[in-house]
Scaffold this motif. Sequence first.
Motif: not given
Lengths: 407, 407
Positions: A343-354
């Motif tokens: 869950l944290v890994e995916r949030v990290r990816a979404v935030v980085a992309a945004d």
Amino acid sequence: MPIGLHALVRRAHEERVLRALRERGALSRGVIAEQVGLSRTTLSEIISGLLQRGAITVVDTDRDLRTGSGRPAERLALDPASGQFMGVDFGHRRVQVAVADASHEVIASGSDRYADDSSWQHRFTVALDLIDRLGDDSGVRFGALQAIGIGLPGPYPNTVLHGHAGPGSAEDADSAGAAETVFADRFGAAVVVDNNTRFAALAEAIAAHGDSPDDLVYVRLSDGVGGGLVVGGRLVTGATGLAGELGHVTALPGGRGCRCGKRGCLETVASVPAILAECRARGAAVHTLEQLAAAVANGDTTVDSVLTEATDALGRVIAAAAMALNPAGVVVGGRITALAPVLVERVRAVVAADMFPGADAPAVRAARLSDDDGALGALAALFHSSPLLAGYPEPDVAPTHAVQPPR
Amino acid sequence: MPIGLHALVRRAHEERVLRALRERGALSRGVIAEQVGLSRTTLSEIISGLLQRGAITVVDTDRDLRTGSGRPAERLALDPASGQFMGVDFGHRRVQVAVADASHEVIASGSDRYADDSSWQHRFTVALDLIDRLGDDSGVRFGALQAIGIGLPGPYPNTVLHGHAGPGSAEDADSAGAAETVFADRFGAAVVVDNNTRFAALAEAIAAHGDSPDDLVYVRLSDGVGGGLVVGGRLVTGATGLAGELGHVTALPGGRGCRCGKRGCLETVASVPAILAECRARGAAVHTLEQLAAAVANGDTTVDSVLTEATDALGRVIAAAAMALNPAGVVVGGRITALAPVLVERVRAVVAADMFPGADAPAVRAARLSDDDGALGALAALFHSSPLLAGYPEPDVAPTHAVQPPR
């Protein structure tokens, strides 16, 4: 709870005596008097009170230390079994309690559960029973409580924070006042009430020690979704005490109804009950966080797609907050992050992309603390020793800072 | 621009002399020496410099005031026609300049335009030509500039703020450094560089006087969309100086490409060029803000639907920021808000609908200041006299605060 000047001065004296004992260990009455600069009469009164409430205890005499003649003097010390500060975190479905001694060490903690639709009176009863059991099991006495910090969920049920009324029904708005009255009556101590997730954010920022950034966005996923913000090195309250309510940012316009009355709030997608319910709605037999973790480990594609949708929504809401606030770090808390680290890994990816292309995205990590974070944060607010609380309302339970007692 | 100790001390002396003249009007050298506590030699050097640069002027002699004998002494006073502080706001397509005298009154201001794709060198040339014209037209001299504040748009082209590199190309990242060098060389004054919309937010918060809330979200719609935040009574910079970039929050996932490199940023929907372009794409002959205002007044349905979509996106982004920060007020700036007041009304409605039911929505209003807000904010930052700037980097242009000069 208003506190009279006399009580404030007495507390200030008590705190000075306790501090001397905390810093220098066991001391005789004479040495204490010298150290804290109080008259023998005043000191005698203060010490009697502390002995009676079990905050301090007689440990030995100074016989072995004396070189001269005369009757050996008793030495007094902090009673390590005595609680001085209590943090209480009322969640939507459970209460967590942590008790710290005069040296700010946690000496007892525990939790108990209640139904989501419990009345506040019932929640208070569950909490007080829990506190009794903690005392019995651990031998902790609560006769010397200096202060109690209570975290309540917001905005539903709603709370009165720092004198500002939050949204919602009058009954809900009374919960903070009721908590204050119930605990002040039971323990005769000053009570501070605040948002429980903000307390959790404070605990998490402090737990990060030197590693804690001046600008931090904290989100906690549990029965609800709450948040807390640190901006410019200070914990943020907002204009009416509601800052940090990331759980009620609209994540899916026109989405599912939220208990706050709006539709499509982040909480309707990313709270633990919302995630579990969505898994079940899609046919996955997932009723607990442990079952969720097992399903993730087994590569369950249904659970995986539910988690992806939840983390997408969470990531977008965090990214918007991060774009506005430009924090160095983002912390995602709640037991679910330990059980499903993906869950944290995916949030990290979404935030980085945004974030801006090329800009440093904030560091996204799971919380260090677990479910007792809110209670620990409430304790930290009582100690009021963190620079994070600069500009924060000073609780009237730290009279050594607020009041210079007469000598 | 690093400043040596000698220059700092000289500036401190100058500032003390100027302050004495500001507070007490015309004074003789003898009275000034008494007032500021400098030796006659040092004072003589300082006054020569100020006279030479045109900051002060000889107004008369003290003949009429003298009761004793002796040669009448010249009296010196501030030259009201001399600029002391300069604020410069570089937007995407125009530069705005405001000059204040020693009493912090704005004595000259103006603006000029350049193409969106102009090089920084060209923008600087346009700005310096504008400054020359301002001097010629108004008789303002710039020989006594104490400091220059320069606002640059972020994050594109990107700026170096407070020593942190922003995102983007090396060329872009150099714009702040280049601005500093060009203006310091030209005027021999200290230069402070920051985000131009943050300067605008500062000016707006100060312009609201006692009415200015401790927690404020500011958004400016112009050639781009920028923002600034006041949290807990302090202007917010964020971890790397990028706080407040609401224009680059994703408003329409997968939407139009933004010059920052992302897609669907608020700026691609709600900036003035984006709104005008969308109107034209749908067949409305709207090329300027004035034409837009006229179309709104005429009830043009195409223009109305474009504005509705823009305000929906803007309202949602502001609502998310307001949910996180719980501000008392939201201010929407930019000339478009004056020409199409319906825009602010609609944003107000969207934000109110997106708050907790029953919670007080933040007061949403149009900015009080106009397009010179950024330049005025730059001046305010130089004066560093607002509590909003507590904790904000102190410009090294206010040596009377930062340096205690030797007596």
